[in-house]
Scaffold this motif. Structure first.
Motif, short mmCIF file in Angstrom:
data_model
loop_
_atom_site.label_atom_id
_atom_site.label_comp_id
_atom_site.label_asym_id
_atom_site.label_seq_id
_atom_site.Cartn_x
_atom_site.Cartn_y
_atom_site.Cartn_z
N PRO A 32 0.82 -1.21 0.00
CA PRO A 32 0.00 0.00 0.00
C PRO A 32 0.85 1.27 0.00
O PRO A 32 2.05 1.23 0.28
CB PRO A 32 -0.77 -0.14 1.31
CG PRO A 32 0.18 -0.87 2.22
CD PRO A 32 0.88 -1.85 1.33
N ALA A 34 1.71 4.36 1.91
CA ALA A 34 1.62 4.82 3.31
C ALA A 34 1.46 6.33 3.36
O ALA A 34 2.13 7.06 2.62
CB ALA A 34 2.87 4.40 4.07
N THR A 36 0.31 9.86 6.06
CA THR A 36 -0.04 10.39 7.37
C THR A 36 -0.51 11.82 7.21
O THR A 36 -0.17 12.48 6.22
CB THR A 36 1.16 10.31 8.34
OG1 THR A 36 0.74 10.61 9.66
CG2 THR A 36 2.26 11.30 7.93
N ASP A 60 -9.62 7.17 0.23
CA ASP A 60 -10.50 6.02 0.02
C ASP A 60 -11.09 5.99 -1.38
O ASP A 60 -11.24 4.92 -1.98
CB ASP A 60 -11.63 6.05 1.05
CG ASP A 60 -11.13 5.71 2.44
OD1 ASP A 60 -10.00 5.19 2.56
OD2 ASP A 60 -11.86 5.98 3.42
N THR A 71 -4.05 0.69 -2.92
CA THR A 71 -4.42 0.57 -1.51
C THR A 71 -3.59 1.56 -0.70
O THR A 71 -2.49 1.95 -1.11
CB THR A 71 -4.18 -0.85 -0.98
OG1 THR A 71 -2.80 -1.19 -1.17
CG2 THR A 71 -5.06 -1.86 -1.69
N GLU A 73 -2.33 2.85 3.38
CA GLU A 73 -2.13 2.48 4.78
C GLU A 73 -1.84 3.73 5.58
O GLU A 73 -0.81 4.40 5.36
CB GLU A 73 -0.98 1.49 4.91
CG GLU A 73 -0.73 1.06 6.36
CD GLU A 73 0.47 0.13 6.49
OE1 GLU A 73 0.64 -0.44 7.58
OE2 GLU A 73 1.23 0.00 5.51
N LYS A 74 -2.74 4.05 6.47
CA LYS A 74 -2.54 5.26 7.27
C LYS A 74 -1.44 5.04 8.31
O LYS A 74 -1.39 4.00 8.97
CB LYS A 74 -3.84 5.65 7.98
CG LYS A 74 -3.78 7.02 8.64
CD LYS A 74 -5.14 7.45 9.15
CE LYS A 74 -5.12 8.88 9.66
NZ LYS A 74 -4.16 9.13 10.72
N GLY A 76 1.57 4.30 8.00
CA GLY A 76 2.48 3.18 7.74
C GLY A 76 3.92 3.64 7.73
O GLY A 76 4.24 4.83 7.87
N ALA A 79 5.79 6.92 5.90
CA ALA A 79 4.54 7.51 5.40
C ALA A 79 4.79 8.84 4.69
O ALA A 79 5.64 9.64 5.10
CB ALA A 79 3.56 7.70 6.56
#
Lengths: 222, 143
Positions: A32, A34, A36, A60, A71, A73-74, A76, A79
């Motif tokens: 995914p 990443a 933030t 999303d 995809t 990933e918060k 991650g 990031a």
């Protein structure tokens, strides 16, 4: 006659993607992605925590593209950051700006999105304000390697927005086509006819036209 | 020498936007020149890159005659990585460009270009619809 009719009824496609000097698309290679969100400098006039949801929702919508392959990933590892810039050194007319870092062969290794913290009319779901989610959805398109789509006003990647505009929160088919071109597994074995142009406008329809007539094709440098 | 920041286009990489008519862009420029990138030096600026360009003017399409112009744009290539800001070109030495020399430096130089018809630019410094060749541009500029 049949050819002409086909051309006239073909759906408009105008997406563009970022390219390297060699014409390769600029995109993530691994998922995914990443990210933030740094809200430490969020303007005080944005109410409650709606801004956090707006940023998350903007991710999303790209992840929901059918066969899109993206995809997120918060928070991650490594990031990429979305943040508010309180001292905006860019043109005042710009709402936000995204930069990508990529290797010579086009692999995106990082991005950051800075939001204009000096702009005084941010809001979420407010018809009298510039919608943050609307803007962020556009910016995440850039983070994924999409360029502007100047031909289709309804597209998320159209370069401008107006106060109260929510239309870019939802992707147009053209935006989805672009993301599938870059990441969609369904297209891995079915490259666009003129993939080197990296533009939706240059797919099959232009392939036919270019053989028959002089046609200007835009070329976009990295 | 002019060290400024905006109003520029690559002749081979024209971008399109519906935000501003070309004549308006030209009217707000002190000159429009066509030239070749003779220097493109990238440097680190904080967490970002920026590239300083020097353009040798080959042809003045409108306004004051200039021999060279210099300006700095965000982004660039450094140690094998390229930082791209959407809408901002990255050029190499030898690239042919058309440059709209702004009236004055400052971060407001593009604002009048980008805020039209109640719309605000989400990002980037995209330029308006642009003729395909310098000859076509001349025709537009003469109007």
């Amino acid at each position: 006659m049949l050819l002409a009719l086909t051309l006239l009824t073909a759906p408009a496609q105008a997406w563009e993607v970022l390219q390297t000097e060699n014409g390769d698309p600029v995109r993530f290679v691994e998922m995914p992605v990443a990210w933030t969100y740094d809200d430490s400098q969020v303007p005080s006039d944005i109410e409650n925590d709606a801004h956090s949801s707006a940023v998350a929702d903007s991710m999303d919508v790209w992840g929901q593209v059918e066969q899109g392959g993206v995809t997120f990933e918060k928070d991650g590892a490594d990031a990429n950051t979305v943040y508010w810039e309180p001292n905006w050194e860019w043109d005042d007319a710009l709402l936000a700006i995204t930069s990508t870092w990529a290797t010579d062969d086009g692999e995106i290794v990082g991005f950051d999105t800075r939001i204009n913290g000096e702009y005084a009319n941010w809001g979420v779901d407010d018809e009298n304000k510039m919608d943050l989610q609307n803007t962020m959805t556009h910016e995440i398109g850039h983070a994924l390697g999409l360029d502007h789509n100047p031909e289709l006003y309804e597209a998320t990647m159209y370069p401008t927005a107006s106060v109260g505009d929510l239309s870019k929160r939802e992707l147009e088919a053209d935006d989805g086509d672009a993301i599938r071109y870059l990441y969609g597994k369904a297209l891995e074995e079915e490259k666009p006819l003129f993939a080197c142009n990296a533009s939706g406008a240059s797919s099959s329809m232009i392939g036919v036209l270019s053989a028959a007539a002089t046609l200007f094709l835009r070329r976009r440098k990295a | 020498m002019i060290a400024l920041f905006a109003f520029l286009l690559s002749a081979s990489a024209a971008t399109f936007s519906h935000t501003t008519p070309l004549p308006e862009l030209a009217a707000n420029s002190q000159a429009v020149v066509q030239g070749v990138v003779i220097s493109a030096e990238t440097r680190v600026k904080g967490h970002d890159l920026e590239t300083h360009y020097v353009i040798a003017v080959e042809q003045t399409l409108r306004g004051a005659t200039l021999e060279t112009v210099e300006f700095t744009l965000p982004g660039g290539k450094f140690e094998g990585k390229t930082q791209r800001f959407t809408g901002i070109p990255l050029w190499s030495e030898g690239d042919e460009v058309i440059y709209f020399v702004p009236q004055q430096a400052g971060k407001d130089t593009a604002q009048r270009v980008l805020t039209v018809d109640g719309h605000q630019l989400i990002d980037s410094l995209e330029r308006p619809e642009f003729p395909h060749t310098s000859d076509e541009l001349k025709v537009v500029l003469r109007k």
